[in-house]
Design an enzyme around this catalytic site. Structure first.
Site, PDB file in Angstrom:
ATOM      1  N   ASP A 110       7.735   4.957  -9.652  1.00  0.00           N
ATOM      2  CA  ASP A 110       8.621   4.557  -8.253  1.00  0.00           C
ATOM      3  C   ASP A 110      10.074   4.553  -8.694  1.00  0.00           C
ATOM      4  O   ASP A 110      10.951   3.496  -8.608  1.00  0.00           O
ATOM      5  CB  ASP A 110       8.219   3.250  -7.767  1.00  0.00           C
ATOM      6  CG  ASP A 110       6.932   3.460  -6.784  1.00  0.00           C
ATOM      7  OD1 ASP A 110       6.387   4.665  -7.123  1.00  0.00           O
ATOM      8  OD2 ASP A 110       6.712   2.606  -6.109  1.00  0.00           O
TER       9      ASP A 110
ATOM     10  N   GLY B 237       0.778  -1.186  -0.015  1.00  0.00           N
ATOM     11  CA  GLY B 237       0.272   0.070   0.080  1.00  0.00           C
ATOM     12  C   GLY B 237       0.744   1.289  -0.165  1.00  0.00           C
ATOM     13  O   GLY B 237       2.143   1.252   0.159  1.00  0.00           O
TER      14      GLY B 237
ATOM     15  N   LYS C  71       4.292  12.536  -2.375  1.00  0.00           N
ATOM     16  CA  LYS C  71       5.270  11.251  -1.633  1.00  0.00           C
ATOM     17  C   LYS C  71       6.105  11.857  -0.495  1.00  0.00           C
ATOM     18  O   LYS C  71       6.664  12.794  -0.787  1.00  0.00           O
ATOM     19  CB  LYS C  71       5.917  10.661  -2.979  1.00  0.00           C
ATOM     20  CG  LYS C  71       6.829   9.473  -2.405  1.00  0.00           C
ATOM     21  CD  LYS C  71       7.455   8.888  -3.561  1.00  0.00           C
ATOM     22  CE  LYS C  71       8.407   7.740  -3.234  1.00  0.00           C
ATOM     23  NZ  LYS C  71       8.818   6.990  -4.353  1.00  0.00           N
TER      24      LYS C  71
ATOM     25  N   ASP D 164       4.501  -4.574  -7.570  1.00  0.00           N
ATOM     26  CA  ASP D 164       3.808  -3.159  -6.824  1.00  0.00           C
ATOM     27  C   ASP D 164       4.440  -1.946  -7.316  1.00  0.00           C
ATOM     28  O   ASP D 164       4.020  -0.725  -7.223  1.00  0.00           O
ATOM     29  CB  ASP D 164       3.832  -3.128  -5.345  1.00  0.00           C
ATOM     30  CG  ASP D 164       5.274  -3.285  -4.809  1.00  0.00           C
ATOM     31  OD1 ASP D 164       5.893  -4.594  -5.339  1.00  0.00           O
ATOM     32  OD2 ASP D 164       5.962  -2.607  -4.310  1.00  0.00           O
TER      33      ASP D 164
ATOM     34  N   ASP E  62       8.625   5.147   8.145  1.00  0.00           N
ATOM     35  CA  ASP E  62       8.405   6.388   8.811  1.00  0.00           C
ATOM     36  C   ASP E  62       7.518   7.699   7.844  1.00  0.00           C
ATOM     37  O   ASP E  62       7.267   8.356   8.375  1.00  0.00           O
ATOM     38  CB  ASP E  62       9.853   7.171   9.282  1.00  0.00           C
ATOM     39  CG  ASP E  62      10.639   7.391   7.969  1.00  0.00           C
ATOM     40  OD1 ASP E  62      10.245   7.306   6.648  1.00  0.00           O
ATOM     41  OD2 ASP E  62      11.771   8.072   8.144  1.00  0.00           O
ATOM     42  N   GLY E  63       7.171   6.970   6.577  1.00  0.00           N
ATOM     43  CA  GLY E  63       6.134   7.818   5.699  1.00  0.00           C
ATOM     44  C   GLY E  63       7.007   8.967   5.123  1.00  0.00           C
ATOM     45  O   GLY E  63       6.216   9.810   4.631  1.00  0.00           O
TER      46      GLY E  63
ATOM     47  N   GLY F  99       2.601   3.622   1.608  1.00  0.00           N
ATOM     48  CA  GLY F  99       2.967   3.829   2.957  1.00  0.00           C
ATOM     49  C   GLY F  99       3.555   5.433   3.218  1.00  0.00           C
ATOM     50  O   GLY F  99       4.030   5.260   4.399  1.00  0.00           O
ATOM     51  N   ARG F 100       3.721   5.932   1.911  1.00  0.00           N
ATOM     52  CA  ARG F 100       4.150   7.437   2.204  1.00  0.00           C
ATOM     53  C   ARG F 100       3.816   8.191   0.926  1.00  0.00           C
ATOM     54  O   ARG F 100       4.403   9.211   0.658  1.00  0.00           O
ATOM     55  CB  ARG F 100       5.722   7.488   2.342  1.00  0.00           C
ATOM     56  CG  ARG F 100       6.289   6.565   1.105  1.00  0.00           C
ATOM     57  CD  ARG F 100       7.912   6.937   1.625  1.00  0.00           C
ATOM     58  NE  ARG F 100       8.549   6.174   0.243  1.00  0.00           N
ATOM     59  CZ  ARG F 100       9.938   6.340  -0.066  1.00  0.00           C
ATOM     60  NH1 ARG F 100      10.492   7.072   0.725  1.00  0.00           N
ATOM     61  NH2 ARG F 100      10.762   5.251  -0.775  1.00  0.00           N
TER      62      ARG F 100
ATOM     63  N   ARG G 272       3.802  14.302  -7.242  1.00  0.00           N
ATOM     64  CA  ARG G 272       3.985  13.299  -8.552  1.00  0.00           C
ATOM     65  C   ARG G 272       2.739  13.425  -9.218  1.00  0.00           C
ATOM     66  O   ARG G 272       1.547  13.610  -8.561  1.00  0.00           O
ATOM     67  CB  ARG G 272       4.126  11.899  -8.262  1.00  0.00           C
ATOM     68  CG  ARG G 272       5.262  11.509  -7.315  1.00  0.00           C
ATOM     69  CD  ARG G 272       5.750   9.943  -7.588  1.00  0.00           C
ATOM     70  NE  ARG G 272       4.680   9.177  -6.706  1.00  0.00           N
ATOM     71  CZ  ARG G 272       5.052   7.842  -6.483  1.00  0.00           C
ATOM     72  NH1 ARG G 272       6.291   7.357  -6.909  1.00  0.00           N
ATOM     73  NH2 ARG G 272       4.306   7.103  -5.995  1.00  0.00           N
TER      74      ARG G 272
HETATM   75  P1  AMP Z   1       9.307   0.663  -2.750  1.00  0.00           P
HETATM   76  O1  AMP Z   1      10.417  -0.614  -2.580  1.00  0.00           O
HETATM   77  O2  AMP Z   1       9.875   2.051  -2.533  1.00  0.00           O
HETATM   78  O3  AMP Z   1       8.425   0.490  -4.095  1.00  0.00           O
HETATM   79  O4  AMP Z   1       8.256   0.496  -1.402  1.00  0.00           O
HETATM   80  C1  AMP Z   1       7.633  -0.804  -1.098  1.00  0.00           C
HETATM   81  C2  AMP Z   1       6.661  -0.288  -0.119  1.00  0.00           C
HETATM   82  O5  AMP Z   1       7.343   0.144   1.118  1.00  0.00           O
HETATM   83  C3  AMP Z   1       5.516   0.574  -0.522  1.00  0.00           C
HETATM   84  O6  AMP Z   1       4.408  -0.034   0.134  1.00  0.00           O
HETATM   85  C4  AMP Z   1       6.000   1.765   0.183  1.00  0.00           C
HETATM   86  O7  AMP Z   1       4.737   2.790   0.291  1.00  0.00           O
HETATM   87  C5  AMP Z   1       6.747   1.427   1.433  1.00  0.00           C
HETATM   88  N1  AMP Z   1       7.593   2.272   1.833  1.00  0.00           N
HETATM   89  C6  AMP Z   1       8.906   2.582   1.424  1.00  0.00           C
HETATM   90  N2  AMP Z   1       9.472   3.498   2.067  1.00  0.00           N
HETATM   91  C7  AMP Z   1       8.727   3.822   3.264  1.00  0.00           C
HETATM   92  C8  AMP Z   1       8.920   4.752   4.157  1.00  0.00           C
HETATM   93  N3  AMP Z   1       9.774   5.439   4.299  1.00  0.00           N
HETATM   94  N4  AMP Z   1       7.767   4.918   4.948  1.00  0.00           N
HETATM   95  C9  AMP Z   1       6.389   4.112   4.753  1.00  0.00           C
HETATM   96  N5  AMP Z   1       6.366   3.396   4.083  1.00  0.00           N
HETATM   97  C10 AMP Z   1       7.581   3.119   2.896  1.00  0.00           C
HETATM   98 MG    MG Z   2       6.897   1.110  -4.795  1.00  0.00          MG
END
Ligand code: AMP
Ligand code: MG
Length: 485
Positions: A260, A85, A107, A250, A119-120, A87-88, A170
């Site tokens: 991403d 989902g 983002k 994802d 940490d979002g 996450g940030r 974005r």
């Molecule tokens: P990514 O590898 O960047 O595509 O991220 C994979 C998942 O981790 C996604 O659900 C992102 O929203 C979540 N995510 C990555 N970094 C953070 C963060 N610093 N805080 C919260 N969620 C994160």
């Molecule tokens: Mg991602």
């Protein structure tokens, strides 16, 4: 700000959690893309306003917006990862433009119910990389999410070290990923799965209900249409030497947009097995594996769509058969798209059977010598334009091998104009981003702006920016780009 439309929000609560971004304290502008602002019809006055800064910081939600974080799941590094989902990321809603509606997403503006251990937040370093690369890809005519702005804050986030944070705005027609479909399929929630698929078809792939050759089964048609767009995107990546770095399901856009930006990299010396993501120990996402991974991801999407495809077909055997047919297109569309991009790079205006070998042979030569991929193509283009092949010949140790190859190219009368329009002079190399980031970290944003300018029009000469078109310096080889962002 203009009026918001909230199409995704209308899908209902199963698809997201409504919540306002937390924002960042004392935000300041790092960069703005005027091109994206123009696309969105945002006035210069508004962009310069306190309100705009606070909106991009996530500190105030624009009127009429319905901020939300969407839920999705996905396969990460080939393994089912379950629920992920936004996450940030906070979706604010859509704005109308001359080219259709665009969603606006922040983002890095704080935690959501999908943050898990995160940490979002997004650090300034990765936010600048995402901003510049989005606009660079657009300049390279590669489908991508766009970036409107980065605003920074002195708030810190813990990564390998403490780093200052930022929010990237974005922009894309939709941020829906393969993982959104996998989420509902995995949970057996076929009603929601259908709602999502119908929404995507109606909004973005209406041909799946009418003219598409598989339109008798719109969900199979959707799979085929997404496969086509993904094939086009993957071919464009390969041709320009772009490595995404984290092709998890994802991180795959349902619209075939590059999405991403994390540990991405443009190739320097041509190494087909190059792995840009330091965390990718197995090399799953190596440059030369990207097309196969794209196909693997499409297969996951196909699996997720199976219940819907089967509902229309009436039997699982028939559903299997039509899904395979829908995916099959990738196997011819990807090579055709790549071939066409490579032919343009070689300035070939009429296709011939021998082109394939001509392309393969030059790539072998580049791989053998690890010749800089971008510099080679641009120097070759100029050589054809000036009818002076010495500069490109000088890029090789084995000049005889190059001479033998280039005779074959010359025999095909390459078109230098096409070559100069197909081989960029400027790409976002890691060291260029790094230099701009280090300056931005001490609040000098001039290098980000200078880079943005050349990357927006990377096929132009920009004679005052020759320093951005050279080989990477020695220190660049020590840059390690990981998933940390
Ligand atoms: P990514 O590898 O960047 O595509 O991220 C994979 C998942 O981790 C996604 O659900 C992102 O929203 C979540 N995510 C990555 N970094 C953070 C963060 N610093 N805080 C919260 N969620 C994160
Ligand atoms: Mg991602």
């Amino acid at each position: 700000m203009k009026k918001f439309i909230n199409g995704f929000a209308a899908l209902g609560k199963d698809f997201y959690t409504e919540l306002a971004p937390q924002g960042i304290s004392n935000p300041y502008f790092v960069c703005v893309s005027q091109a994206v602002a123009d696309e969105l019809w945002l006035s210069e006055e508004w962009l310069a306003s306190f309100e705009a800064l606070q909106v991009f910081a996530g500190n105030i939600a624009p009127q009429g917006s319905q901020p939300l974080a969407s839920v999705y799941s996905g396969h990460q590094f080939g393994v089912w990862a379950g629920q992920l989902g936004d996450g940030r990321a906070h979706l604010l809603g859509e704005l109308e433009t001359a080219n259709g509606n665009f969603e606006i997403q922040l983002k890095g503006a704080g935690r959501t119910p999908y943050s898990r251990m995160g940490d979002g937040r997004a650090v300034l370093r990765s936010s600048i990389r995402e901003f510049l690369c989005s606009e660079a890809m657009h300049g390279l005519r590669i489908s991508t999410t766009r970036a409107l702005a980065v605003v920074g804050s002195d708030m810190l986030a813990r990564r390998e070290t403490n780093e200052t944070t930022a929010v990237v705005t974005r922009v894309a027609p939709s941020f829906i990923r393969f993982g959104h479909f996998e989420h509902f399929a995995y949970r057996g929630e076929n009603v929601q799965l259908k709602t999502l698929a119908d929404y995507v078809i109606e909004r973005y792939y209406p041909e799946c209900l009418t003219t598409h050759k598989l339109a008798a089964n719109p969900y199979a048609a959707l799979l085929a249409a997404v496969s086509s767009r993904t094939a086009t995107m993957a071919a464009a990546w390969q041709a320009v030497g772009f490595c995404h770095g984290v092709m998890n399901t994802d991180n795959m856009s349902i619209l075939g947009l590059t999405i991403d930006y994390g540990p991405f990299q443009f190739l320097d010396g041509f190494n087909p097995a190059h792995i840009c993501n330091h965390s990718d120990e197995q090399g799953r996402y190596a440059y030369n594996r990207q097309p196969n991974i794209a196909y693997w991801n499409l297969f996951c999407l196909g699996q997720a769509l199976m219940p819907l495809i089967e509902q229309v077909e009436g039997s699982s055997d028939a559903a299997q058969a039509i899904a395979i047919k829908a995916l099959e297109g990738f196997k011819s569309e990807f090579p055709a798209a790549l071939q066409s991009r490579m032919q343009a790079k070689l300035g070939l205006t009429d296709a011939q059977d021998s082109d394939k070998v001509l392309i393969e042979d030059v790539l072998k030569l580049l791989a053998k010598e690890r010749t800089d991929y971008t510099i080679f193509w641009r120097t070759l283009s100029n050589a054809v334009a000036n009818q002076n092949f010495e500069p490109v010949r000088d890029l090789f140790v084995d000049r005889a091998a190059f001479d033998t190859w280039v005779i074959r190219l010359k025999a095909r009368s390459p078109n230098s104009k096409l070559m100069l329009e197909s081989n960029p002079k400027f790409i976002l190399r890691n060291h260029l981003a790094q230099t701009a980031i280090e300056k931005a970290q001490v609040k000098d944003f001039s290098e980000v702006a200078r880079l943005l300018k050349v990357l927006e029009t990377p096929f132009e000469e920009h004679l005052d920016c020759e320093d951005l078109a050279g080989l990477p310096p020695d220190w660049a080889s020590h840059l390690e780009i990981s998933c940390s962002s």
